[in-house]
Design a protein around this motif. Structure first.
Motif, PDB file in Angstrom:
ATOM      1  N   ARG A  22    -132.613 -77.692  55.747  1.00 29.03           N
ATOM      2  CA  ARG A  22    -131.171 -78.374  55.736  1.00 29.03           C
ATOM      3  C   ARG A  22    -130.068 -78.157  56.543  1.00 29.03           C
ATOM      4  NH1 ARG A  22    -134.701 -79.403  52.668  1.00 29.03           N
ATOM      5  NH2 ARG A  22    -134.584 -79.828  50.381  1.00 29.03           N
ATOM      6  N   LEU A  23    -130.346 -77.385  57.619  1.00 32.22           N
ATOM      7  CA  LEU A  23    -129.478 -77.256  58.810  1.00 32.22           C
ATOM      8  C   LEU A  23    -130.113 -76.834  60.067  1.00 32.22           C
ATOM      9  CD1 LEU A  23    -126.449 -76.828  59.649  1.00 32.22           C
ATOM     10  CD2 LEU A  23    -126.749 -74.600  59.043  1.00 32.22           C
ATOM     11  N   ALA A  51    -128.256 -89.052  56.960  1.00 32.45           N
ATOM     12  CA  ALA A  51    -128.506 -89.691  55.947  1.00 32.45           C
ATOM     13  C   ALA A  51    -129.499 -88.995  55.072  1.00 32.45           C
ATOM     14  CB  ALA A  51    -129.241 -90.919  56.411  1.00 32.45           C
ATOM     15  N   ALA A  52    -130.343 -88.231  55.638  1.00 26.29           N
ATOM     16  CA  ALA A  52    -131.007 -87.088  54.430  1.00 26.29           C
ATOM     17  C   ALA A  52    -130.325 -86.122  54.140  1.00 26.29           C
ATOM     18  CB  ALA A  52    -132.255 -86.732  55.146  1.00 26.29           C
ATOM     19  N   ASP A  53    -128.999 -85.844  54.467  1.00 23.19           N
ATOM     20  CA  ASP A  53    -128.150 -84.873  54.112  1.00 23.19           C
ATOM     21  C   ASP A  53    -128.693 -83.451  54.727  1.00 23.19           C
ATOM     22  OD1 ASP A  53    -125.947 -83.535  53.174  1.00 23.19           O
ATOM     23  OD2 ASP A  53    -126.933 -82.928  51.105  1.00 23.19           O
ATOM     24  N   ILE A  54    -129.082 -83.787  55.823  1.00 24.82           N
ATOM     25  CA  ILE A  54    -129.584 -82.409  56.783  1.00 24.82           C
ATOM     26  C   ILE A  54    -128.681 -82.546  57.726  1.00 24.82           C
ATOM     27  CG2 ILE A  54    -131.462 -81.563  58.172  1.00 24.82           C
ATOM     28  CD1 ILE A  54    -133.556 -83.107  56.447  1.00 24.82           C
ATOM     29  N   LYS A  55    -127.833 -81.424  57.862  1.00 24.51           N
ATOM     30  CA  LYS A  55    -126.659 -81.225  58.791  1.00 24.51           C
ATOM     31  C   LYS A  55    -127.350 -80.657  59.955  1.00 24.51           C
ATOM     32  CE  LYS A  55    -123.529 -80.545  54.903  1.00 24.51           C
ATOM     33  NZ  LYS A  55    -123.016 -82.012  55.179  1.00 24.51           N
ATOM     34  N   VAL A  56    -126.550 -81.102  61.282  1.00 23.20           N
ATOM     35  CA  VAL A  56    -126.852 -80.788  62.479  1.00 23.20           C
ATOM     36  C   VAL A  56    -125.641 -80.057  62.872  1.00 23.20           C
ATOM     37  CG1 VAL A  56    -127.356 -81.445  64.870  1.00 23.20           C
ATOM     38  CG2 VAL A  56    -128.357 -82.417  62.924  1.00 23.20           C
ATOM     39  N   LEU A  57    -125.772 -78.657  63.279  1.00 21.09           N
ATOM     40  CA  LEU A  57    -124.367 -77.876  64.117  1.00 21.09           C
ATOM     41  C   LEU A  57    -124.979 -77.719  65.274  1.00 21.09           C
ATOM     42  CD1 LEU A  57    -121.942 -76.491  63.650  1.00 21.09           C
ATOM     43  CD2 LEU A  57    -123.411 -74.388  63.437  1.00 21.09           C
ATOM     44  N   ILE A  58    -124.000 -78.205  66.482  1.00 24.57           N
ATOM     45  CA  ILE A  58    -124.290 -77.998  67.905  1.00 24.57           C
ATOM     46  C   ILE A  58    -123.822 -76.823  68.290  1.00 24.57           C
ATOM     47  CG2 ILE A  58    -123.713 -78.547  70.227  1.00 24.57           C
ATOM     48  CD1 ILE A  58    -123.349 -81.745  69.138  1.00 24.57           C
ATOM     49  N   VAL A  59    -124.813 -75.945  68.754  1.00 24.77           N
ATOM     50  CA  VAL A  59    -124.482 -74.592  69.348  1.00 24.77           C
ATOM     51  C   VAL A  59    -124.534 -74.574  70.995  1.00 24.77           C
ATOM     52  CG1 VAL A  59    -124.708 -72.216  69.292  1.00 24.77           C
ATOM     53  CG2 VAL A  59    -125.451 -73.699  67.138  1.00 24.77           C
ATOM     54  N   THR A  60    -123.667 -74.694  71.805  1.00 19.28           N
ATOM     55  CA  THR A  60    -123.773 -74.822  73.140  1.00 19.28           C
ATOM     56  C   THR A  60    -122.984 -73.855  74.042  1.00 19.28           C
ATOM     57  OG1 THR A  60    -123.336 -76.652  74.795  1.00 19.28           O
ATOM     58  CG2 THR A  60    -121.595 -76.413  73.089  1.00 19.28           C
ATOM     59  N   GLY A  61    -123.192 -73.878  75.254  1.00 22.88           N
ATOM     60  CA  GLY A  61    -122.434 -73.181  76.137  1.00 22.88           C
ATOM     61  C   GLY A  61    -121.242 -73.874  76.747  1.00 22.88           C
ATOM     62  N   PRO A  75    -122.457 -87.588  64.926  1.00 26.15           N
ATOM     63  CA  PRO A  75    -122.495 -87.492  63.523  1.00 26.15           C
ATOM     64  C   PRO A  75    -123.290 -86.190  63.210  1.00 26.15           C
ATOM     65  CG  PRO A  75    -124.333 -88.893  64.652  1.00 26.15           C
ATOM     66  CD  PRO A  75    -123.464 -88.752  65.559  1.00 26.15           C
ATOM     67  N   VAL A  76    -122.363 -84.975  63.445  1.00 24.19           N
ATOM     68  CA  VAL A  76    -122.701 -83.762  63.282  1.00 24.19           C
ATOM     69  C   VAL A  76    -121.918 -83.142  62.397  1.00 24.19           C
ATOM     70  CG1 VAL A  76    -123.848 -83.564  65.602  1.00 24.19           C
ATOM     71  CG2 VAL A  76    -121.372 -82.918  65.425  1.00 24.19           C
ATOM     72  N   ALA A  77    -122.186 -81.832  62.042  1.00 19.51           N
ATOM     73  CA  ALA A  77    -121.415 -81.055  60.866  1.00 19.51           C
ATOM     74  C   ALA A  77    -120.730 -79.893  61.833  1.00 19.51           C
ATOM     75  CB  ALA A  77    -122.337 -80.490  59.817  1.00 19.51           C
ATOM     76  N   GLY A  78    -120.065 -80.280  62.770  1.00 20.40           N
ATOM     77  CA  GLY A  78    -119.335 -79.373  63.425  1.00 20.40           C
ATOM     78  C   GLY A  78    -120.116 -78.641  64.758  1.00 20.40           C
ATOM     79  N   ALA A  79    -119.236 -77.977  65.674  1.00 20.74           N
ATOM     80  CA  ALA A  79    -120.099 -77.613  66.984  1.00 20.74           C
ATOM     81  C   ALA A  79    -119.564 -76.257  67.229  1.00 20.74           C
ATOM     82  CB  ALA A  79    -119.720 -78.572  67.975  1.00 20.74           C
ATOM     83  N   SER A 254    -137.181 -83.710  64.780  1.00 21.18           N
ATOM     84  CA  SER A 254    -136.474 -84.428  63.731  1.00 21.18           C
ATOM     85  C   SER A 254    -137.435 -85.289  62.891  1.00 21.18           C
ATOM     86  CB  SER A 254    -135.469 -85.319  64.181  1.00 21.18           C
ATOM     87  OG  SER A 254    -134.671 -86.222  63.396  1.00 21.18           O
ATOM     88  N   SER A 255    -138.244 -85.851  63.372  1.00 19.17           N
ATOM     89  CA  SER A 255    -139.065 -86.792  62.724  1.00 19.17           C
ATOM     90  C   SER A 255    -140.183 -85.718  61.849  1.00 19.17           C
ATOM     91  CB  SER A 255    -140.191 -87.425  63.532  1.00 19.17           C
ATOM     92  OG  SER A 255    -139.532 -88.409  64.499  1.00 19.17           O
TER      93      SER A 255
END
Length: 265
Positions: A22-23, A51-61, A75-79, A254-255
């Motif tokens: 889910r994340l 759209a599928a309510d699977i959240k993406v959180l960016i974790v970057t340097g 379209p992400v759930a924060g970073a 993702s697919s």
């Protein structure tokens, strides 16, 4: 035997292994990008996941300043920025500092001094252009540095009381103990407490993502195919690997998740 032979291809994994996801906590450069750019396919994948309510959180340097602007447009759930140093909640341009820094001015001065000390032994290293937009760490370009030189730089930083890591873009002088895993665990505990470990997949491609592959914390992790360049150098390796590299590998993942995920009627 090469260590990367233990990596399981994503195509050979049972779809049920990803049915609970889910994340997605993912690196950006070399993981979401292709040749340094976002592709239409990547942006569509992010939209499909949302759209599928699977959240993406960016974790970057990447730097706080850079992440602040970019994450608000995607379209992400924060970073998270600076390898676990800061967190930008969705819809909020003000970062939450995850690494305690009592005196920011003094902190930056100490980082600058450390970089100058490194330059006395490696005069060719150049401060990264985005360094002025950073809060918790200090960066210089990784281009042209050999593996043995990167190890020497790591040792020197440790001797001066700092941590060190690098990606396919930059080298980072950082507070000891600051890494993507520790930052992500803090964010999950305080801001996203509803996600269990089996509902999270971590994704990356280079040494500064290594902590995201630590199965003590994240049992489900994926490396996009270009992680093979570093596989023999990583103590912690991803559980699975995509067939495609860079952003195409993320789209492949993702697919796979979307096919495994059954949306309730």
């Amino acid at each position: 035997m090469s260590r990367h032979l233990s990596l399981s291809p994503l195509s050979e994994v049972s779809s049920t292994s990803f049915s609970k996801i889910r994340l997605i906590a993912t690196d950006m450069d070399g993981t979401l990008t292709r040749r340094g750019k976002f592709t239409p396919a990547l942006l569509q994948a992010l939209e499909d996941l949302a759209a599928a309510d699977i959240k993406v959180l960016i974790v970057t340097g990447r730097s706080a300043g850079w992440v602040s602007g970019l994450s608000s447009l995607m379209p992400v759930a924060g970073a998270m920025a600076e390898n676990g140093g800061l967190y930008f909640p969705p819809g909020n341009h003000k970062p939450i500092v995850l690494t305690p820094i009592p005196d920011l001015v003094q902190h930056r001065q100490h980082l600058a001094t450390t970089f100058e000390n490194l330059q006395t032994k490696f005069p060719q290293i150049q401060e990264s252009a985005d360094n002025r937009f950073r809060i918790t760490d200090w960066t210089f370009d990784v281009a042209g540095l050999r593996e043995d030189e990167l190890q020497i730089l790591n040792n020197l930083c440790q001797q001066m009381g700092w941590g060190f890591t690098y990606s396919n873009v930059q080298c980072h002088i950082k507070p000891q103990g600051q890494d993507k895993a520790m930052g992500l665990l803090q964010v999950l505990r305080k801001y996203l407490p509803d996600y269990s470990p089996e509902q999270i997949v971590t994704v990356g491609d280079s040494p500064n993502d290594e902590s995201l592959f630590d199965r003590r914390y994240f049992p489900v992790s994926v490396g996009v195919a270009n992680v093979l360049e570093y596989a023999d150098k990583l103590q912690h390796q991803p559980a699975y690997i995509t067939a495609a590299a860079e952003g195409d590998g993320f789209c492949e993942l993702s697919s796979y998740i979307l096919q495994s995920f059954q949306i309730p009627n």
